[in-house]
Design a protein around this motif. Structure first.
Motif, mmCIF file in Angstrom:
data_model
loop_
_atom_site.group_PDB
_atom_site.id
_atom_site.type_symbol
_atom_site.label_atom_id
_atom_site.label_comp_id
_atom_site.label_asym_id
_atom_site.label_seq_id
_atom_site.Cartn_x
_atom_site.Cartn_y
_atom_site.Cartn_z
ATOM 1 N N ASN A 18 20.909 48.411 -23.623
ATOM 2 C CA ASN A 18 22.042 49.296 -23.775
ATOM 3 C C ASN A 18 22.793 49.562 -22.368
ATOM 4 O O ASN A 18 23.778 50.477 -22.447
ATOM 5 C CB ASN A 18 21.772 50.650 -24.475
ATOM 6 N N ASN A 43 25.693 43.436 -30.890
ATOM 7 C CA ASN A 43 26.719 44.841 -30.893
ATOM 8 C C ASN A 43 27.377 44.657 -32.407
ATOM 9 O O ASN A 43 27.877 45.369 -32.840
ATOM 10 C CB ASN A 43 27.811 44.518 -29.798
ATOM 11 N N SER A 47 27.296 47.211 -35.469
ATOM 12 C CA SER A 47 28.719 47.671 -35.652
ATOM 13 C C SER A 47 29.031 47.624 -37.156
ATOM 14 O O SER A 47 29.388 48.672 -37.862
ATOM 15 C CB SER A 47 29.724 46.943 -35.143
ATOM 16 N N ARG A 108 29.729 51.461 -26.783
ATOM 17 C CA ARG A 108 28.452 52.292 -27.079
ATOM 18 C C ARG A 108 28.779 53.753 -27.262
ATOM 19 O O ARG A 108 28.272 54.178 -28.274
ATOM 20 C CB ARG A 108 27.479 51.928 -25.835
ATOM 21 N N MET A 251 23.726 49.046 -28.127
ATOM 22 C CA MET A 251 25.130 48.529 -27.993
ATOM 23 C C MET A 251 25.406 48.779 -26.502
ATOM 24 O O MET A 251 24.589 49.322 -25.684
ATOM 25 C CB MET A 251 26.257 49.234 -28.752
ATOM 26 N N ASN A 252 26.704 48.150 -26.278
ATOM 27 C CA ASN A 252 26.919 48.217 -24.803
ATOM 28 C C ASN A 252 28.500 48.633 -24.551
ATOM 29 O O ASN A 252 29.323 48.638 -25.329
ATOM 30 C CB ASN A 252 26.623 46.846 -24.171
#
Length: 543
Positions: A18, A43, A47, A108, A251-252
């Motif tokens: 992350n 991701n 999502s 994120r 996530m990022n």
């Protein structure tokens, strides 16, 4: 300077999943294959279920209000339609500020917080439904907050588009939006089922007895059956809690897209500030609706949202100015109308159909010996909770086909064909609704009624694909994103318009007028599409 394969390979070494990503060069084929694809896919697949839950919580009021009526909650039909409309108004309005969240707060941070925020209306709705004497204003507040799920679409689509190269944009956005839309069907199937069992035990309270027959996907449920309506809210916590954790740890934030998100708490403050603007505008819109009507409330809400956003200090202002630049392009307005035709119809009918079934087919005309006619309960009426999911399921399922066939023959030709279908289907549906509403045997019209609505959903689903494709062809890379955000926000007002219009006409005893009005609008859309994109000499031909 291009990075070597060794450098690229080191980008993921020893870095938490992350972590913020400083280098992101997805148009570089080597970077995409060795690093970008893996990160982007992770991701995307976090999502999708997060967006699906957003749609489910946003649109749950169509099913909840239907069961509230079956259980005898002390609210009039127009009040129940109003709850669905408030959620629609809120969800559409919140899409406008949500369009800016990714660039100022990070992907994120945004997906985590907006998913976590859905726990508030989910838990609150469950708690409020435990008591039939809960004041109406409490349900209004919860319906407004559930609009967070509708707003999340704009942020989610904006975020995912930054993770994939141009050649993969169709796949990424199609998967995110298409599977996210299945949140409507998921909700319409899951809510009726979970209300039949006390799955949360004593902590979620006791059951209530149905005063009118209800149903699930697998059949009819008779009056007198115990029902746990509160589960319609509580069930989403089962998914939202782990999804929030997945969003935070999986996530990022992409620093090339969001150079300065600040600390997580600073990013959360920006997100809450943007959604706060939308909530204020929605409240003003609800008051305007009650005082001056829907057609005044809509522009007031939209203009107030944009105006308040211009007053927000800091780095959002340049993005606002870029967004406003799209309004000088006439194709922004033509595609906005055409996206209302497609997605607006899909989400609007999804919101209004369950309660419409309940009201139109749950009652019937009875002729007394003296010839007088009164409207009485239909003891064998079809359950909305059994049937309402079919239309949105077909609409979401067929959406990718609309994009595929548009790539083959052109988006505007496909939009023109579905416009014709929707004009005819809407007019005929109105006529059938009139016959059913005034019949001593409305059940005889139900199969045709459902078939016509499935046709409307299928046409709107195909049109979702064709209009998305047209926007991608018409606008350049700088305008494409803002136009998608704007059109998706305005089209989402269909979830507000349809319940208000259909609820008002059903209350007046003329449900057919709502559908005739929609048919006229679809005919106008047909002319707009032909004038801008299909007529000889059109500036942009069949995008």
């Amino acid at each position: 300077m291009a990075k070597s394969s060794a450098d690229i390979g080191k980008l993921g070494a020893g870095r938490p999943k992350n972590a913020d990503i400083e280098h992101w060069d997805i148009e570089n084929e080597q970077f995409w294959e060795q690093e970008g694809k893996r990160v982007a896919s992770r991701n995307l697949w976090i999502s999708i279920p997060s967006l699906l839950m957003g749609f489910a919580v946003w649109m749950m009021w169509g099913m909840i209000t239907t069961q509230m009526q079956n259980l005898g909650f002390p609210f009039a039909v127009d009040q129940l339609f109003m709850l669905t409309a408030i959620a629609g108004l809120s969800g559409a309005t919140l899409r406008i500020p949500a369009s800016f969240m990714i660039r100022i707060a990070g992907g994120r941070n945004t997906v985590f917080l907006t998913t976590a925020l859905l726990m508030i209306p989910a838990f609150g709705t469950g708690a409020a439904l435990m008591n039939p004497d809960t004041p109406f204003w409490v349900f209004q507040v919860l319906a407004l907050l559930s609009g967070i799920g509708g707003g999340n679409f704009a942020a989610s689509m904006s975020n995912i588009s930054t993770f994939f190269p141009k050649k993969k944009q169709g796949y990424a956005l199609g998967m995110n939006a298409g599977l996210g839309n299945f949140g409507v069907t998921t909700m319409q199937i899951l809510i009726p089922l979970v209300m039949t069992v006390g799955i949360f035990g004593a902590i979620a309270g006791g059951s209530m007895e149905l005063q009118s027959a209800s149903g699930t996907l697998i059949g009819r449920i008779e009056a007198g059956t115990p029902t746990w309506i509160q589960n319609a809210g509580f069930i989403w916590l089962v998914f939202l809690v782990p999804l929030a954790f997945l969003g935070w740890f999986g996530m990022n934030n992409l620093r090339p897209i969001t150079p300065n998100p600040g600390t997580p708490m600073q990013a959360f403050g920006k997100i809450l500030g943007l959604y706060g603007v939308g909530v204020i505008a929605t409240v003003v819109g609800i008051v305007t609706l009650q005082w001056l009507g829907m057609w005044v409330a809509l522009p007031v809400t939209i203009l107030l949202t944009l105006g308040l956003m211009r007053l927000i200090p800091g780095e959002i202002k340049p993005n606002i100015q870029k967004q406003f630049a799209i309004f000088s392009n006439k194709h922004t307005w033509s595609m906005t109308v055409l996206y209302i035709l497609t997605f607006g119809s899909f989400i609007g009918f999804s919101a209004a159909l369950p309660l419409s079934i309940n009201v139109i087919f749950g009652n019937m005309m009875e002729v007394a010996a003296d010839g007088s006619v009164t409207r009485v309960v239909n003891p064998n009426g079809p359950s909305a909770l059994t049937w309402a999911w079919i239309g949105p399921f077909v609409g979401a399922l067929i959406r990718p086909f609309g994009g595929w066939v548009s790539d083959k023959v052109g988006g505007s030709i496909v939009t023109q064909v579905i416009s014709v279908v929707m004009v005819v289907a809407s007019a005929v549906t109105g006529y059938v609704m009139m016959l059913a509403y005034n019949s001593t045997d409305p059940n005889s019209y139900f199969a045709l009624f459902m078939l016509l609505f499935v046709i409307l959903f299928a046409a709107s689903g195909i049109g979702n694909g064709s209009t998305f494709r047209s926007i991608g062809v018409i606008f350049n890379a700088q305008q494409k994103g803002p136009v998608l955000g704007w059109t998706s926000a305005v089209a989402a007002y269909g979830a507000f318009i349809a319940p208000v219009v259909m609820g008002g006409q059903i209350r007046a005893g003329t449900p057919e007028l709502a559908m005739y009005g929609f048919a006229i609008f679809y005919a106008v859309c047909l002319l707009i599409n032909w004038w801008f994109y299909l007529r000889p000499g059109a500036e942009i031909k069949n995008p």
